[in-house]
Write a protein that holds these residues in place. Structure first.
Motif, PDB file in Angstrom:
ATOM      1  N   LYS A  10       0.838  -1.200   0.000  1.00  0.00           N
ATOM      2  CA  LYS A  10       0.000   0.000   0.000  1.00  0.00           C
ATOM      3  C   LYS A  10       0.873   1.250   0.000  1.00  0.00           C
ATOM      4  O   LYS A  10       1.868   1.316   0.721  1.00  0.00           O
ATOM      5  N   VAL A  11       0.482   2.223  -0.821  1.00  0.00           N
ATOM      6  CA  VAL A  11       1.188   3.500  -0.904  1.00  0.00           C
ATOM      7  C   VAL A  11       0.181   4.621  -0.670  1.00  0.00           C
ATOM      8  O   VAL A  11      -0.930   4.589  -1.209  1.00  0.00           O
ATOM      9  N   ILE A  12       0.565   5.600   0.142  1.00  0.00           N
ATOM     10  CA  ILE A  12      -0.268   6.776   0.398  1.00  0.00           C
ATOM     11  C   ILE A  12       0.417   7.987  -0.254  1.00  0.00           C
ATOM     12  O   ILE A  12       1.614   8.222  -0.037  1.00  0.00           O
ATOM     13  N   ILE A  13      -0.379   8.726  -1.056  1.00  0.00           N
ATOM     14  CA  ILE A  13       0.182   9.934  -1.673  1.00  0.00           C
ATOM     15  C   ILE A  13      -0.645  11.152  -1.265  1.00  0.00           C
ATOM     16  O   ILE A  13      -1.811  11.036  -0.898  1.00  0.00           O
ATOM     17  N   GLU A  14      -0.008  12.306  -1.319  1.00  0.00           N
ATOM     18  CA  GLU A  14      -0.705  13.583  -1.122  1.00  0.00           C
ATOM     19  C   GLU A  14      -0.625  14.299  -2.458  1.00  0.00           C
ATOM     20  O   GLU A  14       0.400  14.870  -2.804  1.00  0.00           O
ATOM     21  N   PRO A  15      -1.722  14.208  -3.256  1.00  0.00           N
ATOM     22  CA  PRO A  15      -1.663  14.771  -4.607  1.00  0.00           C
ATOM     23  C   PRO A  15      -1.558  16.296  -4.588  1.00  0.00           C
ATOM     24  O   PRO A  15      -2.264  16.937  -3.833  1.00  0.00           O
ATOM     25  N   MET A  16      -0.648  16.821  -5.403  1.00  0.00           N
ATOM     26  CA  MET A  16      -0.592  18.272  -5.543  1.00  0.00           C
ATOM     27  C   MET A  16      -1.658  18.675  -6.561  1.00  0.00           C
ATOM     28  O   MET A  16      -2.182  17.849  -7.304  1.00  0.00           O
ATOM     29  N   GLU A  17      -1.982  19.952  -6.586  1.00  0.00           N
ATOM     30  CA  GLU A  17      -3.041  20.452  -7.465  1.00  0.00           C
ATOM     31  C   GLU A  17      -2.793  20.044  -8.922  1.00  0.00           C
ATOM     32  O   GLU A  17      -1.693  20.188  -9.427  1.00  0.00           O
TER      33      GLU A  17
END
Length: 172
Positions: A161-168
């Motif tokens: 599992k990978v968690i990302i914080e998407p930029m705009e």
């Protein structure tokens, strides 16, 4: 049971007449292709592997050019075209903390930090400054995620599992 092996390059063509092959690298370790190193060739996952020992290596454009011991001419290496170069598990280099092998990342499910499911990592591209992860999504085109600290927040290899914080704009 057949031993698990890991891809380090794909032979895409021969080069010249002196037994060189043109390889697209699938590894960050330059030492994989050093003279004297052993690699294993296979043309698909289930085929028998053929051991090859590197007798020469040089870079040419965006390719690695390799020669193998006992393969002095184009006729000796023609049969290796479109096959994969592999290493055994024990040949893998130790990694620093926060570093991962491609095979550990490929197949991981990707979620945003708000727990939205995005898809599964199906490929890793290495175009330059940083790797780009290709995320296969349902009924949508693939998503390209740069592997940088600002975006990739958590990697759980065991849980795949990978968690990302998407930029705009990243998910558009």
């Amino acid at each position: 049971m057949k031993e698990k092996m890991f891809n380090v390059g794909k032979i895409v063509n021969t080069h010249g007449i002196n037994g060189e092959v043109k390889v697209i690298r699938i590894t960050d370790f330059d030492e994989r292709f050093e003279k004297g190193r052993q690699l294993f060739w296979a043309n698909d996952e289930n085929s028998e592997t053929i051991p090859l020992v590197v007798s020469g290596h040089r870079r040419h454009k965006n390719f690695d050019l390799l020669r193998f011991e006992g393969h002095p001419s184009i006729n000796d290496v023609e049969k290796y075209k479109n096959g994969m170069l592999k290493v055994k598990k024990e040949q893998q280099e130790p990694l620093d903390e926060g570093e991962f092998y491609y095979h550990e990342i490929i197949g991981c499910e990707v979620f945003t930090n708000t727990e939205e499911y995005l898809g599964v990592i199906r490929e890793i591209l290495a175009p330059g400054a940083n790797d780009v992860w290709v995320i296969k999504r349902k009924q949508e085109k693939d998503l390209l995620i740069p592997y940088i600290e600002d975006i990739v927040k958590e990697i759980d290899i065991v849980g795949k599992k990978v968690i990302i914080e998407p930029m705009e704009g990243l998910l558009d």
